[in-house]
Design a protein around this motif. Structure first.
Motif, mmCIF file in Angstrom:
data_model
loop_
_atom_site.group_PDB
_atom_site.id
_atom_site.type_symbol
_atom_site.label_atom_id
_atom_site.label_comp_id
_atom_site.label_asym_id
_atom_site.label_seq_id
_atom_site.Cartn_x
_atom_site.Cartn_y
_atom_site.Cartn_z
ATOM 1 N N GLU A 1 -38.085 6.860 -31.485
ATOM 2 C CA GLU A 1 -38.180 7.927 -30.597
ATOM 3 C C GLU A 1 -37.053 8.193 -30.053
ATOM 4 O O GLU A 1 -36.766 9.253 -29.430
ATOM 5 C CB GLU A 1 -39.399 8.180 -29.571
ATOM 6 N N ASN B 1 -35.139 11.471 -30.423
ATOM 7 C CA ASN B 1 -35.619 12.609 -29.890
ATOM 8 C C ASN B 1 -34.996 12.921 -28.576
ATOM 9 O O ASN B 1 -35.269 13.884 -27.835
ATOM 10 C CB ASN B 1 -37.081 12.344 -29.887
ATOM 11 N N TYR B 2 -34.221 11.884 -28.072
ATOM 12 C CA TYR B 2 -33.719 12.138 -26.793
ATOM 13 C C TYR B 2 -32.102 13.049 -26.633
ATOM 14 O O TYR B 2 -31.726 13.101 -25.660
ATOM 15 C CB TYR B 2 -33.339 10.727 -26.011
ATOM 16 N N THR C 1 -31.213 15.648 -24.239
ATOM 17 C CA THR C 1 -31.628 15.261 -22.912
ATOM 18 C C THR C 1 -30.890 14.791 -21.710
ATOM 19 O O THR C 1 -29.983 14.104 -21.942
ATOM 20 C CB THR C 1 -32.907 14.132 -23.123
#
Length: 154
Positions: free
Chosen positions: A10, A13-14, A17
């Motif tokens: 995951e 997915n950052y 961010t």
């Protein structure tokens, strides 16, 4: 605060961010003097309070490299993959010292995750654009793209 531990699959997915700001850290004359001693950089703007008072800056300032060297101390908000026995500092790109940090000022760091590149299933480069801001000042002290190398185990 502590690093956010995430499943390694995951971590990508950052990308994009924002990394929340850290707490404030005061840059003291004692810290500046210690850094000067360790590096041999005893330029008067850093260590001679009386002489530095007579300049446009009105006092001593932190070394730019001291500000950069605070980034590991200030990184505790970064996401890191689970089962990571260690991470390594891989390097910095686009380091820019934008404003001096005057003695006694407080700084904090925030950033944006820019890239996560897995070399294989256990090793990745994690790149974050970091900004070190100075409390009460509009212009940040530093911007850099910081690359960390993460190794994970199963």
């Amino acid at each position: 605060m502590a690093n956010k531990i995430v499943p390694k699959d995951e971590l990508v997915n950052y990308i994009g961010t924002k990394v929340e700001p850290t707490g404030w850290y005061e840059v003291t004359q004692e810290r500046i003097n210690e850094f000067a001693h360790c590096t041999g950089d005893n330029y008067f703007m850093h260590v001679d309070v009386e002489k530095a008072k007579k300049t446009d800056l009105g006092g001593t300032i932190a070394h730019g490299l001291l500000t950069l060297s605070l980034t590991p101390y200030l990184m505790h908000n970064f996401p890191v993959p689970e089962n990571m026995p260690h991470g390594l500092n891989y390097g910095y790109d686009k380091v820019r010292f934008l404003a001096p940090v005057r003695t006694g000022k407080r700084v904090r760091m925030h950033g944006v995750v820019q890239d996560v590149h897995w070399k294989d299933e256990h090793n990745c480069k994690f790149k974050v654009g970091v900004t070190v801001e100075i409390e009460g000042e509009e212009k940040p002290a530093l911007y850099a793209e910081w690359i960390l190398y993460y190794e994970t185990v199963d």
